[in-house]
Motif scaffolding. Sequence first.
Motif, PDB file in Angstrom:
ATOM      1  N   ASP A 168       7.996 -11.933   6.252  1.00 16.67           N
ATOM      2  CA  ASP A 168       6.571 -11.913   6.585  1.00 16.67           C
ATOM      3  C   ASP A 168       6.286 -10.952   7.742  1.00 16.67           C
ATOM      4  O   ASP A 168       5.258 -10.278   7.762  1.00 16.67           O
ATOM      5  N   ASP A 169       7.192 -10.905   8.699  1.00 20.34           N
ATOM      6  CA  ASP A 169       6.996 -10.101   9.902  1.00 20.34           C
ATOM      7  C   ASP A 169       7.512  -8.669   9.783  1.00 20.34           C
ATOM      8  O   ASP A 169       7.304  -7.863  10.687  1.00 20.34           O
ATOM      9  N   THR A 170       8.219  -8.368   8.686  1.00 17.76           N
ATOM     10  CA  THR A 170       8.799  -7.036   8.508  1.00 17.76           C
ATOM     11  C   THR A 170       7.846  -6.200   7.659  1.00 17.76           C
ATOM     12  O   THR A 170       7.712  -6.415   6.457  1.00 17.76           O
ATOM     13  N   LEU A 171       7.190  -5.279   8.310  1.00 17.89           N
ATOM     14  CA  LEU A 171       6.194  -4.463   7.637  1.00 17.89           C
ATOM     15  C   LEU A 171       6.785  -3.104   7.295  1.00 17.89           C
ATOM     16  O   LEU A 171       7.719  -2.641   7.931  1.00 17.89           O
ATOM     17  N   GLY A 172       6.226  -2.478   6.293  1.00 18.01           N
ATOM     18  CA  GLY A 172       6.650  -1.134   5.925  1.00 18.01           C
ATOM     19  C   GLY A 172       6.985  -1.032   4.449  1.00 18.01           C
ATOM     20  O   GLY A 172       7.117  -2.034   3.734  1.00 18.01           O
ATOM     21  N   GLU A 204      -2.518  -0.072  -1.729  1.00 16.60           N
ATOM     22  CA  GLU A 204      -3.555   0.773  -1.110  1.00 16.60           C
ATOM     23  C   GLU A 204      -2.919   1.842  -0.218  1.00 16.60           C
ATOM     24  O   GLU A 204      -3.346   2.993  -0.233  1.00 16.60           O
ATOM     25  N   ARG A 205      -1.927   1.460   0.542  1.00 16.75           N
ATOM     26  CA  ARG A 205      -1.255   2.382   1.459  1.00 16.75           C
ATOM     27  C   ARG A 205      -0.444   3.427   0.701  1.00 16.75           C
ATOM     28  O   ARG A 205      -0.434   4.605   1.053  1.00 16.75           O
ATOM     29  N   ASP A 206       0.268   2.997  -0.341  1.00 15.67           N
ATOM     30  CA  ASP A 206       1.228   3.865  -1.045  1.00 15.67           C
ATOM     31  C   ASP A 206       0.769   4.237  -2.457  1.00 15.67           C
ATOM     32  O   ASP A 206       1.591   4.514  -3.322  1.00 15.67           O
ATOM     33  N   HIS A 207      -0.532   4.251  -2.700  1.00 16.00           N
ATOM     34  CA  HIS A 207      -1.038   4.482  -4.065  1.00 16.00           C
ATOM     35  C   HIS A 207      -0.645   5.838  -4.643  1.00 16.00           C
ATOM     36  O   HIS A 207      -0.651   6.009  -5.853  1.00 16.00           O
TER      37      HIS A 207
END
Length: 193
Positions: A129-133, A175-178
Amino acid sequence: MLDGCPHCRGSVLVDEVLVDEHDLFSLSISLGGTIGGRDDVKSLLPLLLERMVTSMELDPGVVLGMLPREEWRTWPEAEQESVDSYLDAVWRSLLAAYPSNVGSFVDTVTFLVAVSTAESVDRFLDVWDDTLGSAADRHLADTVNGLNFAARGPRTLDAWLRRATVRDRLYEAFERDHDSNWADDLAQAYDLL
């Protein structure tokens, strides 16, 4: 050298297994059962844990499955903390890179299923949950896309995946990696949830 099981090894009174001459995969299957005892498991565990992250010769479910059989939560606190620290480091390394490059832990499901034989997976899901990217999100999409929700697996994982926040995370990742090569994987995982 490890004492072998006299029942499995024939009528020999003392049969010893040379660790450095033995196939580690076969040894891991027998260790604590027909070969060696608790002290042997504890002394060989560092080697087995190291090999799980440096090669693909061992099955994480077999190695980590030894822990509850050996009642590892009754071991001295420092030994328990060492195992916990190892698992935490492997999990963070796995989530940090896509595809996984952590030896026998080929993906998140392999790790979580193996760990679930010895431990609750809740703390690892909290870390996720806390690991973003992108790497962690791609692992998430692979997990959803490859998971058979009807099969038996860690129930906690199934419940975690069904949370709205996980679905929202996949949407945000899309959305970020579309424009990426993996956008379709993210969209498919979102649709599955």
